[in-house]
Design a protein around this motif. Structure first.
Motif, short mmCIF file in Angstrom:
data_model
loop_
_atom_site.label_atom_id
_atom_site.label_comp_id
_atom_site.label_asym_id
_atom_site.label_seq_id
_atom_site.Cartn_x
_atom_site.Cartn_y
_atom_site.Cartn_z
N PRO A 8 1.18 17.68 15.34
CA PRO A 8 1.27 16.27 14.97
C PRO A 8 1.84 16.13 13.56
N ALA A 9 2.49 15.02 13.30
CA ALA A 9 3.07 14.78 11.98
C ALA A 9 1.96 14.74 10.93
N VAL A 10 2.23 15.35 9.78
CA VAL A 10 1.27 15.35 8.69
C VAL A 10 1.53 14.15 7.79
N GLY A 11 0.66 13.96 6.82
CA GLY A 11 0.90 12.93 5.82
C GLY A 11 0.33 11.58 6.21
N VAL A 12 0.95 10.53 5.66
CA VAL A 12 0.46 9.17 5.83
C VAL A 12 1.60 8.24 6.23
N GLY A 13 1.23 7.11 6.81
CA GLY A 13 2.21 6.10 7.20
C GLY A 13 2.53 5.17 6.04
N PRO A 14 3.20 4.07 6.33
CA PRO A 14 3.54 3.10 5.29
C PRO A 14 2.30 2.64 4.51
N TRP A 15 2.49 2.34 3.23
CA TRP A 15 1.38 1.98 2.36
C TRP A 15 0.57 0.82 2.92
N THR A 16 1.25 -0.22 3.37
CA THR A 16 0.52 -1.40 3.86
C THR A 16 -0.31 -1.08 5.09
N ASP A 17 0.15 -0.18 5.94
CA ASP A 17 -0.61 0.22 7.13
C ASP A 17 -1.84 1.03 6.74
N GLU A 18 -1.68 1.88 5.72
CA GLU A 18 -2.76 2.79 5.33
C GLU A 18 -3.80 2.09 4.45
N HIS A 19 -3.35 1.18 3.60
CA HIS A 19 -4.25 0.61 2.60
C HIS A 19 -4.52 -0.88 2.79
N GLY A 20 -3.69 -1.55 3.56
CA GLY A 20 -3.89 -2.97 3.79
C GLY A 20 -3.64 -3.84 2.57
N THR A 21 -2.95 -3.31 1.60
CA THR A 21 -2.64 -4.05 0.38
C THR A 21 -1.16 -3.95 0.09
N GLU A 22 -0.71 -4.74 -0.86
CA GLU A 22 0.68 -4.67 -1.26
C GLU A 22 0.96 -3.33 -1.94
N PRO A 23 2.15 -2.77 -1.74
CA PRO A 23 2.48 -1.47 -2.36
C PRO A 23 2.43 -1.55 -3.89
N PRO A 24 2.07 -0.47 -4.57
CA PRO A 24 2.05 -0.47 -6.03
C PRO A 24 3.46 -0.52 -6.60
#
Length: 219
Positions: free
Chosen positions: A13-29
Motif C-alpha cells: 500500500p502507498a505510504v505517507g499521507v494524503g492532502p493536508w485538508t483530508d488529513e487534518h480538516g483545516t486549511e493548509p499552513p
C-alpha cells in the motif's frame, strides 16, 4: 515542485499521507517550509512524519542542524553495489556526509532516494580523501577484518572521524589501511570470512552512535 516518491514494490500500500485538508480538516499552513504541491496532493515520500509536506530544501536545512560529526567513506574502484545501502544507512544515523572514493558513478537504487537529503562528496583517490580528512582535522578509521585490527566493540572510536569501508570482496585497499589512523574489525563467530559491506557499514555507524550520539535526539 514536489518530488515524486519511488515506486512501491510487491503490491505494498502507498505510504505517507494524503492532502493536508483530508488529513487534518483545516486549511493548509502557509509556513515557507511546506510545499504547496505536497499539501494539495499528499506526501508519499520516504521521510519521517516530522517532515511531512516539507520541501526538500527545508528538510536538508533542518537535517544540517542535526548531523553528527562523523563521515562515511567507501571505496568504489569496481562499481560496488553496496554504496546505495551505505548512503541510506548514513542518512538514518545522520552522518555529516558520505564520500565516494574512486569511480564517480554508483547505483543509487539501494539508497531509496535518501541521497537527495544526504551530502555526498567524491574523491578520485584514497590520497585525495586523506588530504581532505587531514585538512578538516578528522581521524580516518578503516573498517576491515585484517591482522592488527582492533575490535570495534572495544575500540575508542574518535568522535570526529571518517569511517572508511572497502569494496565487497577485497575490503579496504592496502593504500587506505596504510594511511588510516586506526583499523577496526567487527567480531564474527561463524564460518564466513567476511560480512556484506553494507551490513558492516551499518554496524560500524551504530557503534559510533552508541558511543557519541545524544539518543534523546533520535526520532
Amino acid at each position: 515542485m514536489a518530488e515524486e516518491a519511488g515506486p512501491t514494490e510487491w503490491g505494498e500500500p502507498a505510504v505517507g499521507v494524503g492532502p493536508w485538508t483530508d488529513e487534518h480538516g483545516t486549511e493548509p499552513p502557509t509556513d515557507p517550509r511546506y510545499d504547496p504541491e505536497l499539501l494539495a496532493a499528499g506526501d508519499r515520500r520516504n521521510v519521517v512524519d516530522a517532515y511531512r509536506y516539507w520541501t526538500r530544501e527545508a528538510i536538508i536545512a533542518d537535517l544540517d542542524t542535526r548531523r553528527h560529526p562523523f563521515h562515511v567513506a567507501i571505496e568504489n574502484f569496481g562499481h560496488d553495489g553496496n554504496i546505495g545501502t551505505v548512503v541510506r544507512t548514513a542518512n538514518a544515523f545522520m552522518a555529516q556526509s558520505v564520500h565516494i572514493v574512486g569511480r564517480r558513478r554508483w547505483n543509487r537504487r539501494g539508497a531509496m532516494v535518501t541521497d537527495r537529503y544526504q551530502h555526498v562528496l567524491h574523491h578520485e583517490s584514497v590520497h585525495d580523501l586523506m588530504v581532505w580528512a587531514r585538512e578538516n582535522q578528522l581521524s580516518v578509521v578503516a573498517v576491515d577484518n585484517t591482522p592488527g585490527s582492533v575490535p570495534i566493540e572495544t575500540a575508542d572510536l574518535p568522535r570526529e572521524c571518517v569511517l572508511l569501508f572497502g569494496q565487497e570482496g577485497p575490503g579496504v585497499s592496502a593504500d587506505a589501511q596504510e594511511q588510516a589512523d586506526l583499523t577496526v574489525s567487527i567480531a564474527q563467530f561463524g564460518s564466513t570470512r567476511s560480512i556484506n559491506a553494507g551490513v558492516a557499514a551499518g554496524i560500524a555507524m551504530h557503534a559510533w552512535i552508541s558511543r557519541h550520539a545524544d539518543l534523546g535526539q533520535a526520532w
